[in-house]
Every structure is written in structure tokens, then in C-alpha cells.
Design a protein around this motif. Structure first.
Motif, mmCIF file in Angstrom:
data_model
loop_
_atom_site.group_PDB
_atom_site.id
_atom_site.type_symbol
_atom_site.label_atom_id
_atom_site.label_comp_id
_atom_site.label_asym_id
_atom_site.label_seq_id
_atom_site.Cartn_x
_atom_site.Cartn_y
_atom_site.Cartn_z
ATOM 1 N N ASN A 13 27.392 -23.204 15.885
ATOM 2 C CA ASN A 13 28.327 -23.084 14.769
ATOM 3 C C ASN A 13 29.600 -22.342 15.107
ATOM 4 O O ASN A 13 30.324 -21.911 14.210
ATOM 5 C CB ASN A 13 27.642 -22.413 13.577
ATOM 6 N N ILE A 46 25.922 -26.733 11.002
ATOM 7 C CA ILE A 46 24.517 -26.359 10.784
ATOM 8 C C ILE A 46 23.915 -27.246 9.704
ATOM 9 O O ILE A 46 22.825 -27.802 9.863
ATOM 10 C CB ILE A 46 24.395 -24.876 10.363
ATOM 11 N N GLU A 79 20.984 -29.862 10.226
ATOM 12 C CA GLU A 79 19.764 -29.599 9.444
ATOM 13 C C GLU A 79 19.282 -30.908 8.823
ATOM 14 O O GLU A 79 18.091 -31.234 8.852
ATOM 15 C CB GLU A 79 20.079 -28.654 8.268
ATOM 16 N N MET A 98 15.417 -28.969 16.150
ATOM 17 C CA MET A 98 16.823 -28.563 16.210
ATOM 18 C C MET A 98 16.902 -27.195 16.859
ATOM 19 O O MET A 98 16.157 -26.283 16.489
ATOM 20 C CB MET A 98 17.362 -28.482 14.788
ATOM 21 N N ILE A 99 17.783 -27.079 17.855
ATOM 22 C CA ILE A 99 18.011 -25.773 18.490
ATOM 23 C C ILE A 99 19.374 -25.295 18.021
ATOM 24 O O ILE A 99 20.372 -26.001 18.167
ATOM 25 C CB ILE A 99 17.998 -25.910 20.030
ATOM 26 N N LEU A 100 19.398 -24.112 17.442
ATOM 27 C CA LEU A 100 20.668 -23.560 16.970
ATOM 28 C C LEU A 100 21.039 -22.327 17.779
ATOM 29 O O LEU A 100 20.264 -21.383 17.875
ATOM 30 C CB LEU A 100 20.557 -23.160 15.487
ATOM 31 N N ILE A 101 22.239 -22.355 18.358
ATOM 32 C CA ILE A 101 22.801 -21.123 18.908
ATOM 33 C C ILE A 101 23.853 -20.682 17.893
ATOM 34 O O ILE A 101 24.867 -21.356 17.699
ATOM 35 C CB ILE A 101 23.436 -21.338 20.305
ATOM 36 N N ASP A 102 23.546 -19.598 17.227
ATOM 37 C CA ASP A 102 24.454 -19.078 16.202
ATOM 38 C C ASP A 102 25.449 -18.138 16.867
ATOM 39 O O ASP A 102 25.069 -17.126 17.440
ATOM 40 C CB ASP A 102 23.623 -18.333 15.143
ATOM 41 N N GLN A 129 19.784 -16.006 22.284
ATOM 42 C CA GLN A 129 19.642 -17.382 21.811
ATOM 43 C C GLN A 129 19.899 -18.390 22.925
ATOM 44 O O GLN A 129 19.245 -19.432 23.008
ATOM 45 C CB GLN A 129 20.635 -17.641 20.674
#
Lengths: 375, 407
Positions: free
Chosen positions: B119, B126, B130, B140-144, B164
Motif C-alpha cells: 500500500n 488493499i 482483499e 494475499m500477502i500484504l506488505i504494509d 513484513q
């Protein structure tokens, strides 16, 4: 009964005229911190000896804010900035603005650029809020905020004071949850507007004082017999559903709000701050524990099942999706929630709202039709 | 290199086009071999998939291509038929429509087995991912990478992002069965640096007067900066691009045809459905784009992992208004712009929401005229040719007057 209505009227007045509350606090020598959507660590504000004050926009025209935002941004952001730019919020000592959505990110930056007399403190929530690194990150953010707020008030935030504030706020949350249940049982005593006013007024009052008044309202209701409701029981979901005009239309069509999944309402009190020896960590864990919110990472789209379950639990026969105009997070969620509602056999209607809306005729027609559907 | 060799060399722009196409072909081949393929956000650390040898494709890139080839309206309307608001980012609408229909003649790509989301470009990313994860029931892999108000990224953020980043490797290994190799990671980082530096160097040629390139070309070349900068082919192609510009400067030639009377910053994402309509009036008025923020956007430079985390946090949409303004002011000053055209992109709230303030700072600092126009990166219903032409005309007149006054 008149005692109940008197108490409701007090909170209705607070909700309708928050500016008076702000004046009163400042006149008492208190410092007030504006708390913008969706989640602010109000406990830290209290622990710093100041008053947290909810700022979720207002029903008003915008003009100066147009120098900062193109037209396609939600009214909550635009009108909040407008109030800042126009001097209406000059009595605030600072504002806390989260970065939970793209518009809020811009709001913070525009506030910093344009409202020079009211300091802006960002609240940076991690979206990977559940992992340990996220909890640690948020905990550190909160410590930074505590240090800033302590400087403003001249009263350092101690851990003891913060634990006490957490206790007070959790007590308040419990009272609000009970109120929501009571309002569901007594729609004949508490109209949609009154229900909203009771909840919304909490954003402008000392939490202990508000909890006390709401407890009295709950007690008054309990004295009365529960009557069957001849209208339609609904669940309302969205960012904000406080427009008096909209709430009146709900009342006119005999909609009883038996539960809400609204950011300004139950999202503020459905999750307690858990106990932890480190109060900053406790606050971070509250965010980690939250589920089903459109601005918190939700890869399983738990919000959908949360709404369906909540509706079923409270006997809601339909869902009113109050779509704040230009709100991306809610727009993304809508089809997913609609599908879940359809699957569960729950009629759902989407009503677009905007704090700059003058005419609610479209909403009226849609809600009248919805009432017919539920009948 | 001899003049003859140089003449025989395939031009960089063709190489870059092939590299972009190959990236998609690689993904199809992987899918056909039974390997897992992912959809990846444009500013997600591409080093991760590249190191593991996992094929990914880029929905934003696809949406831009679909829009440029005239499929934007159809796909947006399909998404709106699914219940999505036309207020939402058009890239996301096109992508959500594609996940539903699985076909788009303008540009097909394999359906995802997993999603890589970051993001630093926006939070809408996101929500978009989602929904795809939920609809297709895939991980889903999220790097915030948190948005920051400070000018610099602090250590707390670097620490949070690094955890992350490391976890993303582990999660992707589990999903795909591919294994991490420290050696390969170092290799990928080195190549990515080479690519990023070469991309930046190529873009820097815009400084020359006249510029050896039509600035609009950068929008096309950018696709490779997004989807293949971890490959040696991309590094070599960007280096060649820079060499070609170097030669053009020596020869006094340019891919911009005609006299370059005025130099501008073009701010915002390209109006993909209207590339011709947005470039023609510029040409007609002797205006060349010599500055965009895109150069910096994909010039992800770092010497170590902490710097890498910081680099990914400095992409244009993740920075404060001060830093955002400085990015434009710096490139504008360096490349000696006479004015700026600002695309108020209906699809992108994060970009458009601080633009009025950035525009003010740009005008004040560089003392240049600016105009804005309403458009959209991929939904063709927002742009008005008449409005655009009028505004470009007006800008040209002011720039001309300024030049006269300066004599």
C-alpha cells in the motif's frame, strides 16, 4: 417517561450543537483535542489531562476547502477541513488525524498546510495490525503521540493515568453496548434520531459523565414493558449515519435500528481495550483485535459475515447500507456485503449520503420502497 | 561500439516493448507448466518474486494497457454491473472485472493463484486485492508501508516493514514451493540497482535543451520499470536507452518531432485512453514534457536492506506534502521547466488530494504558470478534449508571454 425524554433531550442537544460543548470545556480551562475518523487513541488524550472531541465533519457548505480538495472527496474530510480553515475549530489545541484511508492521508497533509493555528498530529495505524511487529509499531506510535499530547497539556502521560483512562473508556464502551441492545428492545421509546444522538453525543462529552447519563437512560427504559414493534427491524451499516433528515425518514417508515455496524457508532465501542501491563501495547492490541471494519485490513472480508450474524442475532429483517459519497473503502466492500446479505436472504438497500446533501428525496423513495419490500 | 554496430542495434524502445511482452509470456508459460502465478502491486518489492523465481503480472499495468487499447469503458461498466461504484479507481474496476470475466482481448494475463499487495501506492490497493483474494479464495500477502507525515522514514517504520518483507519471502515460499537463496537475492538486488540507476540516468537526459526525447515516451518505457526491473534485460535496455539519448544529444536529434518551444512538467498518471489527445495539443504548441515524477517513482535505489525498505517508502504516493512538492520542484528546477500541466486524475484520490497544495508550492518556488485538467487514468468518460485543448492553449500563451518578458 418524561424523565426518559428529558435525559434523551439533553444528549440530543449535545449531539446537535457540539460547538457549545467545545466552548464550555474551554471556558472551564480545559484543553480540547479534535479526534478525526476513524479511530483515535482518545484514552491518551484523557490521560494527558485533555478532552478528546470527535470531529466527523458537519452538514455545511464548503468553500475554502476547495483550495485543497478537488470535488470528489468525501464530505467528512472536506467539511472537517472547512471547519478548520474557517476558524470554527480555533478553540482546539490540536487535532489527531489517522491515515486509515487515502482521503484521510490527504486530509492530514492539507490540514497541516492550511490550518496553521491548530497543530496536526498524525495517527499512523499499521494495516498488518495483528502481527507482533504491527503491535509494536502501533505501540511506539502511541507513545510518540503521548509525548506530543503531554507537551501540549503540560501534563506528562503516566502509565497509571493511561491505565485509568483505558478502564474508564472500557466502562463507557460496555454501557454503549448495553444501550444498543436496549434501543433494539425499545424502538417505541427510542427513535433512530435519539439512538444516534445518544451515541454521537459521547464524542463531545466526558466519557464518565456520558456513561452515567446513558446508564440512567437504560434504567428508565428497563422500567417499561417491551412492546412488539409493528414496523421493520433493520441493521444499519456504513461510516456515518447521523443525518437528522435521514434518521427522520427511517422513523417515518417505522424502521427500528436494532443493530448498527457504523464507524461513528458501534465500531467505536464493540471492541474493548484488552488488559496488558503496558497500556500502550494494550491500546495497540485493541486495534489488532478489531474485525469487520472497512478501513482495517480484512482479507477474509469478515465484515460481511459480521453484518449477517449481527442482523440475525437482533432479528433485523433487512440491511441499510449507508454509503458515504466518495468513500472508497465502503464502495469496495459493498458488492461483497450485498452478496452475503443476498445469500442469507436479507434484503439490502444502498442509500448514498453526503453531508452537503440538501435533498433527501431519492433516499426517501428508496427507503419507502425498501419498507414495502420488508413488509 | 562502432557506428555500424550501433546502427544495427535494435532500438531500446523496441527492446523495452519486447521485455514487457516477455514478462507476460513468462507468466503464461509458468502457468501452463502448472506453477503458481501471482498478481502483484506495482510498488511491491519486486525483489521478492524475482529472487524466488516466481512469475507475477501487474494488474495496474494490464489496466493501463486495456485502457490505452480502448477497453476501459467496457471493463469499467462490467465492474459497475457487479455493484462497484464508478467513483472507485478505474484500474481496480478493470481488474475486478477481469478477475470476473477472465478475458480481455486488449491484454490477457493468467488468473492469480496468490496476490502480492503493497500500500505504499495507496490503501485502495488493499481493498482491491482483499476483494480478489476473497472472490477467488486465494492467499494475499500484504506488505504494509505506512504513510508518513515526516520527511524521512524513521527506524520504527523500517523495522516494521523489514519484518513484513522477511515474512513475505517465507509466505511466498510456502505458497509456491520455491526456495529462497541468499546468493540469488544479492544478484537480484544488484541487477535491480543497475536497472534503477539506468532508468534514472535515461530520464535525466530530459535536462538537455532541447531534450533528446519526447517526454511522453517515458510513460511507455515505465511499464518495464514496473514489471521487469529485476532482470538483466531491463538493465541493459535502460542502459542502451541512456546511450541512445547521449548520442541524440551529440547529434542534436530528438524523438520529439518539431521545435521544442516550451518545457513542462506533466504531473499525474497518463490519461491512457487519450494518449494521442493529450500529446497532440502539446506538440501543436511546441511543448515537450521534460519532467515527470515517474523517474523517481521507479528509481528504487539502495545499498542495503534498511535502505531498500526506506526506498520503497519514498515512492511518490507515500510521502508528505512537503516531500511530494520537493520531488516536483527538484525535477522541475533541474530540467528547467517553463510550466506545468497537472492531470487531476478522477481515479486517484491519494494523488489528486494533495495536488492543489503541491501545485501552489510549485508555482511559488519556480515562478511558473500551471494548468490543471480533469481526466482519468483508465475510465474514458471523464476527459474532455475541449477542456484540455483550452487549458494547454492558455498555458502556451502564458509561457510565450513569459519568454517575451524575459528577453
Amino acid at each position: 417517561m418524561s424523565s426518559l425524554n428529558e435525559k434523551l433531550a439533553v444528549l440530543e442537544s449535545v449531539a446537535a450543537k457540539p460547538a457549545q460543548q467545545l466552548e464550555a470545556f474551554v471556558a472551564q480551562g480545559k484543553k480540547v483535542i479534535g479526534c478525526l475518523p476513524v479511530y483515535c487513541p482518545e484514552e491518551i488524550v484523557q490521560a494527558a489531562g485533555m478532552v478528546p472531541f470527535a470531529i466527523w465533519g458537519a452538514e455545511m457548505e464548503i468553500s475554502s476547502a476547495k483550495q485543497y480538495f478537488p470535488p470528489f472527496f468525501c464530505s467528512i474530510a472536506q467539511t472537517s477541513l472547512e471547519m478548520g480553515l474557517s476558524g470554527r475549530l480555533d478553540k482546539l489545541s490540536a487535532v489527531l488525524i489517522p491515515v486509515l484511508c487515502d482521503t484521510l492521508k490527504c486530509l492530514g497533509q492539507n490540514w497541516k498546510a492550511g490550518v496553521k493555528n491548530i497543530p496536526f498530529i498524525p495517527v499512523i495505524h499499521p494495516q498488518n495490525r495483528k502481527i507482533e511487529a504491527g503491535v509494536v509499531f502501533l505501540s511506539k506510535q502511541y507513545q510518540k503521540i503521548a509525548a506530543e499530547l503531554g507537551k501540549i497539556s503540560g501534563q506528562e502521560v503516566t502509565e497509571a493515568a493511561l491505565q485509568k483512562a483505558i478502564e474508564d473508556f472500557n466502562k463507557h464502551r460496555a454501557v454503549m453496548r448495553e444501550f444498543s441492545e436496549i434501543a433494539a428492545q425499545y424502538p417505541d421509546l427510542i427513535s433512530p434520531l435519539q439512538r444516534n444522538a445518544v451515541i454521537k453525543s459521547g464524542g463531545f462529552m466526558d466519557k464518565n459523565e456520558h456513561a452515567k447519563l446513558v446508564s440512567e437512560i437504560i434504567a428508565e427504559c428497563k422500567k417499561q414493558p417491551v412492546k412488539p414493534w409493528s414496523g421493520h427491524k433493520v441493521l444499519v451499516t456504513g461510516i456515518i449515519a447521523d443525518s437528522p433528515a435521514l434518521l427522520k425518514i427511517l422513523a417515518d417508515n417505522k424502521f427500528a435500528i436494532v443493530a448498527d455496524e457504523v464507524a461513528q457508532e458501534s465500531r467505536q465501542f464493540r471492541t474493548d481495550v484488552p488488559h496488558d501491563a503496558d497500556p500502550y501495547r494494550a491500546l495497540a492490541l485493541q486495534i489488532a483485535n478489531m474485525e469487520g471494519c472497512s478501513v482495517l485490513y480484512d482479507p477474509e472480508k469478515k465484515r460481511a459475515s459480521l453484518i449477517v450474524d449481527l442482523a440475525k442475532k437482533h432479528g433485523a429483517k433487512g440491511v441499510i447500507y449507508v454509503q458515504t459519497k466518495f468513500c472508497d473503502p465502503e464502495e469496495f466492500d459493498y458488492p461483497v456485503i450485498k452478496k452475503a446479505a443476498d445469500k442469507a436472504g436479507l434484503p439490502l438497500v444502498n442509500i448514498e449520503v453526503d453531508q452537503q446533501m440538501r435533498s433527501y428525496e431519492q433516499a426517501r423513495t428508496a427507503l419507502q420502497t425498501f419498507a414495502d419490500v420488508l413488509a | 561500439m562502432t557506428e555500424q554496430n550501433q546502427a544495427e542495434r535494435v532500438p531500446a524502445k523496441i527492446l523495452l516493448r519486447e521485455i514487457a511482452a516477455n514478462a507476460y509470456q513468462k507468466a503464461w508459460d509458468a502457468k501452463n507448466r502448472g506453477e503458481k502465478v501471482g498478481w502483484c502491486a506495482s510498488n511491491f518489492p519486486q525483489e521478492i518474486a524475482e529472487t524466488l523465481g516466481v512469475a507475477v503480472v501487474y494488474p495496474e499495468n494490464q489496466a493501463a494497457a486495456i485502457a490505452a487499447k480502448g477497453g476501459g469503458l467496457r471493463m469499467c461498466e462490467h465492474a459497475e454491473g457487479m455493484g462497484y461504484s464508478n467513483d472507485m479507481c478505474a484500474y481496480s474496476r478493470i481488474s475486478l472485472a477481469y478477475a470476473d470475466t477472465t478475458v480481455a482481448e486488449e491484454m490477457d494475463m493468467p488468473q492469480p493463484d496468490f496476490l502480492l499487495c503493497c500500500n505504499n501506492i495507496c490503501n485502495c490497493m488493499i481493498k482491491w486485492y482483499e476483494n480478489i483474494a476473497h472472490d477467488l479464495n486465494i492467499p494475499m500477502i500484504l506488505i504494509d508501508i505506512p504513510y508518513k507525515n515526516d520527511y524521512e522514514t524513521d527506524d520504527d517504520t523500517v523495522e516494521y516493514v523489514k519484518v513484513q518483507f522477511d515474512q513475505a519471502f517465507k509466505d511466498l515460499e510456502k505458497i509456491t514451493g520455491k526456495k529462497f537463496s541468499e546468493e540469488r537475492f544479492k544478484e537480484v538486488c544488484a541487477v535491480s540497482q543497475r536497472s534503477a540507476k539506468a532508468w534514472l540516468k535515461a530520464a535525466e537526459y530530459c535536462q538537455y535543451e532541447p531534450s533528446p526525447l519526447n517526454g511522453f515516451d517515458l510513460f511507455n518505457h515505465m511499464a518495464v520499470a514496473v514489471c521487469a526491473r529485476g532482470t538483466i534485460e531491463a538493465a541493459e535496455a535502460f542502459e542502451q536507452l541512456a546511450e541512445e539519448f547521449e548520442q541524440a544529444v551529440k547529434d542534436g536529434t530528438s524523438t520529439y518531432k518539431g521545435e521544442q518551444k516550451f518545457r513542462i512538467l506533466f504531473e499525474g498518471i497518463a490519461c491512457w485512453p487519450y494518449l494521442r489527445a493529450t500529446s497532440t495539443p502539446l506538440k501543436e504548441n511546441g511543448i515537450n514534457v521534460v519532467a515527470t515524477v515517474y523517474a523517481t517513482a521507479f528509481g528504487v535505489i539502495y545499498n542495503n536492506t534498511a535502505e531498500m525498505m526506506r526506498a520503497y517508502s519514498y515512492v511518490p504516493n507515500c510521502v508528505s506534502v512537503e516531500r511530494a512538492a520537493d520531488m516536483r520542484i527538484d525535477v522541475g528546477r533541474q530540467n528547467k521547466i517553463d510550466g506545468a500541466v497537472i492531470h487531476t486524475n478522477r481515479s486517484c484520490k491519494l494523488w489528486s488530494g494533495i495536488m492543489p497544495e503541491v501545485e501552489r508550492r510549485l508555482r511559488d518556488e519556480l515562478k511558473i504558470p500551471t494548468v490543471t485538467f480533469d481526466g482519468d487514468q483508465a475510465d474514458p468518460r471523464v476527459f474532455s478534449e475541449a477542456q484540455y485543448n483550452t487549458r494547454i492553449q492558455a498555458l502556451a500563451e502564458v509561457m510565450a508571454a513569459n519568454k517575451e518578458a524575459a528577453k
